[in-house]
Design an enzyme around this catalytic site. Structure first.
Site, mmCIF file in Angstrom:
data_model
loop_
_atom_site.group_PDB
_atom_site.id
_atom_site.type_symbol
_atom_site.label_atom_id
_atom_site.label_comp_id
_atom_site.label_asym_id
_atom_site.label_seq_id
_atom_site.Cartn_x
_atom_site.Cartn_y
_atom_site.Cartn_z
ATOM 1 N N GLY A 19 0.783 -1.237 0.000
ATOM 2 C CA GLY A 19 0.000 0.000 0.000
ATOM 3 C C GLY A 19 0.813 1.283 0.000
ATOM 4 O O GLY A 19 0.346 2.311 0.488
ATOM 5 N N ASN A 21 1.472 2.994 -2.637
ATOM 6 C CA ASN A 21 0.730 3.922 -3.514
ATOM 7 C C ASN A 21 -0.489 4.479 -2.796
ATOM 8 O O ASN A 21 -0.817 5.653 -2.948
ATOM 9 C CB ASN A 21 0.323 3.228 -4.810
ATOM 10 C CG ASN A 21 1.464 3.174 -5.790
ATOM 11 O OD1 ASN A 21 1.784 4.183 -6.425
ATOM 12 N ND2 ASN A 21 2.107 2.021 -5.907
ATOM 13 N N ARG A 98 -5.736 -9.030 -8.363
ATOM 14 C CA ARG A 98 -6.675 -9.992 -8.942
ATOM 15 C C ARG A 98 -7.007 -9.553 -10.355
ATOM 16 O O ARG A 98 -7.221 -8.352 -10.601
ATOM 17 C CB ARG A 98 -7.993 -10.074 -8.147
ATOM 18 C CG ARG A 98 -7.870 -10.458 -6.703
ATOM 19 C CD ARG A 98 -7.208 -11.797 -6.482
ATOM 20 N NE ARG A 98 -7.960 -12.933 -6.981
ATOM 21 C CZ ARG A 98 -7.454 -14.167 -7.066
ATOM 22 N NH1 ARG A 98 -6.195 -14.394 -6.735
ATOM 23 N NH2 ARG A 98 -8.186 -15.151 -7.494
ATOM 24 N N ILE A 99 -7.067 -10.524 -11.253
ATOM 25 C CA ILE A 99 -7.500 -10.209 -12.612
ATOM 26 C C ILE A 99 -9.016 -10.060 -12.584
ATOM 27 O O ILE A 99 -9.721 -10.852 -11.953
ATOM 28 C CB ILE A 99 -7.050 -11.320 -13.582
ATOM 29 C CG1 ILE A 99 -5.528 -11.251 -13.716
ATOM 30 C CG2 ILE A 99 -7.729 -11.171 -14.938
ATOM 31 C CD1 ILE A 99 -4.923 -12.328 -14.578
ATOM 32 N N LEU A 100 -9.522 -9.023 -13.212
ATOM 33 C CA LEU A 100 -10.954 -8.724 -13.168
ATOM 34 C C LEU A 100 -11.632 -9.151 -14.472
ATOM 35 O O LEU A 100 -11.045 -9.015 -15.551
ATOM 36 C CB LEU A 100 -11.148 -7.222 -12.933
ATOM 37 C CG LEU A 100 -10.574 -6.714 -11.602
ATOM 38 C CD1 LEU A 100 -10.484 -5.196 -11.586
ATOM 39 C CD2 LEU A 100 -11.407 -7.221 -10.431
ATOM 40 N N ASN A 114 -5.597 2.258 -13.090
ATOM 41 C CA ASN A 114 -4.600 1.309 -12.568
ATOM 42 C C ASN A 114 -3.214 1.895 -12.775
ATOM 43 O O ASN A 114 -2.996 2.695 -13.676
ATOM 44 C CB ASN A 114 -4.711 -0.029 -13.316
ATOM 45 C CG ASN A 114 -3.756 -1.069 -12.771
ATOM 46 O OD1 ASN A 114 -3.583 -1.195 -11.554
ATOM 47 N ND2 ASN A 114 -3.112 -1.822 -13.661
ATOM 48 N N HIS A 116 0.750 0.679 -13.429
ATOM 49 C CA HIS A 116 1.475 -0.514 -13.860
ATOM 50 C C HIS A 116 2.961 -0.175 -14.000
ATOM 51 O O HIS A 116 3.310 0.840 -14.621
ATOM 52 C CB HIS A 116 0.917 -1.011 -15.196
ATOM 53 C CG HIS A 116 1.594 -2.253 -15.665
ATOM 54 N ND1 HIS A 116 1.326 -3.490 -15.126
ATOM 55 C CD2 HIS A 116 2.560 -2.444 -16.589
ATOM 56 C CE1 HIS A 116 2.100 -4.395 -15.710
ATOM 57 N NE2 HIS A 116 2.863 -3.788 -16.602
ATOM 58 N N SER A 143 3.300 3.519 -15.725
ATOM 59 C CA SER A 143 2.160 4.062 -16.476
ATOM 60 C C SER A 143 0.915 4.049 -15.609
ATOM 61 O O SER A 143 0.693 3.105 -14.844
ATOM 62 C CB SER A 143 1.861 3.184 -17.708
ATOM 63 O OG SER A 143 3.005 2.986 -18.502
ATOM 64 N N THR A 148 -9.556 -1.215 -18.882
ATOM 65 C CA THR A 148 -10.527 -1.753 -19.845
ATOM 66 C C THR A 148 -10.419 -3.274 -19.804
ATOM 67 O O THR A 148 -9.656 -3.819 -18.997
ATOM 68 C CB THR A 148 -10.234 -1.241 -21.276
ATOM 69 O OG1 THR A 148 -8.911 -1.661 -21.631
ATOM 70 C CG2 THR A 148 -10.343 0.274 -21.371
ATOM 71 N N ASP A 152 -3.962 -4.735 -18.453
ATOM 72 C CA ASP A 152 -2.949 -3.681 -18.572
ATOM 73 C C ASP A 152 -2.971 -3.019 -19.952
ATOM 74 O O ASP A 152 -1.958 -2.480 -20.410
ATOM 75 C CB ASP A 152 -1.531 -4.233 -18.303
ATOM 76 C CG ASP A 152 -1.399 -4.843 -16.918
ATOM 77 O OD1 ASP A 152 -2.039 -4.330 -15.989
ATOM 78 O OD2 ASP A 152 -0.646 -5.825 -16.770
ATOM 79 N N GLU A 181 6.037 6.178 -9.078
ATOM 80 C CA GLU A 181 4.613 5.864 -8.909
ATOM 81 C C GLU A 181 3.983 6.807 -7.897
ATOM 82 O O GLU A 181 2.877 7.307 -8.090
ATOM 83 C CB GLU A 181 4.438 4.416 -8.423
ATOM 84 C CG GLU A 181 4.798 3.387 -9.466
ATOM 85 C CD GLU A 181 4.551 1.963 -8.997
ATOM 86 O OE1 GLU A 181 4.289 1.749 -7.801
ATOM 87 O OE2 GLU A 181 4.618 1.053 -9.846
#
Ligand code: GRF
Length: 224
Positions: A19, A21, A98-100, A114, A116, A143, A148, A152, A181
């Site tokens: 955490g 960020n 987690r991949i959404l 997000n 990355h 980045s 979407t 990434d 970041e």
């Protein structure tokens, strides 16, 4: 009598880990002119240190542990219910691991960012620092993009580069990238809250103009 000022945009941050960020966003949100408020922090991991950071800052937290659900859809259903409960204007993924699914991402289209650790579109996915070193790339960085359906792959709002040194390791690069970041994410979140950035079909609008390439953080902005 003066009317009440308009409420600040509501930010919900999703985390899975340390955490740092999140901390940068909390610190930025304490600035008097910050145009948003962090209303909640959610984690899929009950042991995420980020939750302690949120609690320290008296921010509402919740946990939706993916291990408690039989499928990704059920997990996401519970996560979405928590998100809706807080009625955010912006969902910020800050080390959320987690991949959404497509449905989840579509439901939050244009309102989810997000960060990355690479100069997208290079190096989507994991282990970006080592992959940059293995490829001998002369440049690396971070980045911030709209989320979407493509992992990434959403339109990039802004990037920051790090200086590469011959003796860099994956660890040293990770450190340098994280420093950037912590500068970049609050800036982009600020733009969102000010209504300056919007997601088009597959592009970003910045102040109403199509962004032909990502915004760049000037090189002299370093943390120390
Ligand atoms: C960051 O390096 C970010 O780029 C990636 O996950 C990491 C999260 O770090 N998506 P932290 O939890 O914010 O310290």
């Amino acid at each position: 009598m003066n009317a009440d000022p308009a409420p600040l945009p509501r930010i919900l941050v999703l985390v899975s880990g340390n955490g740092t960020n999140l901390q940068a966003l909390i610190d930025a949100s304490r600035e008097r002119d910050f145009p948003g408020q962090i209303v909640a922090v959610g984690s899929n991991r009950p042991d995420a240190f980020a939750l302690e950071r949120a609690a320290q800052a008296h921010i509402d937290t919740f946990v939706v542990n993916h291990k408690d659900y039989g499928s990704r859809e059920e997990f996401e259903g519970a996560l979405m219910a928590e998100i809706r409960r807080h009625n955010p204007d912006l969902v910020v993924l800050a080390g959320f691991m987690r991949i959404l699914t497509t449905d989840f991402v579509r439901a939050l289209r244009g309102t989810m960012l997000n960060i990355h650790p690479s100069l997208l579109p290079k190096y989507t996915g994991l282990n970006t620092h080592q992959r940059v070193l293995d490829a001998g790339d002369p440049a690396h960085g971070v980045s911030v993009h709209f989320v979407t359906e493509e992992l990434d792959g959403g339109p990039v709002v802004a990037q920051a580069e790090v200086t590469m040194d011959p003796d860099d390791t994956a660890e040293s690069l990770a450190e340098k990238v994280q420093q950037k970041e912590h500068l970049l994410y609050p800036i982009v979140v600020r733009w969102f809250c000010e209504g300056r950035i919007h997601l088009g079909s597959d592009y970003v609008l910045f102040d109403g103009e199509l962004l032909s390439k990502p915004m760049r953080l000037p090189d002299d902005r370093v943390t120390h």
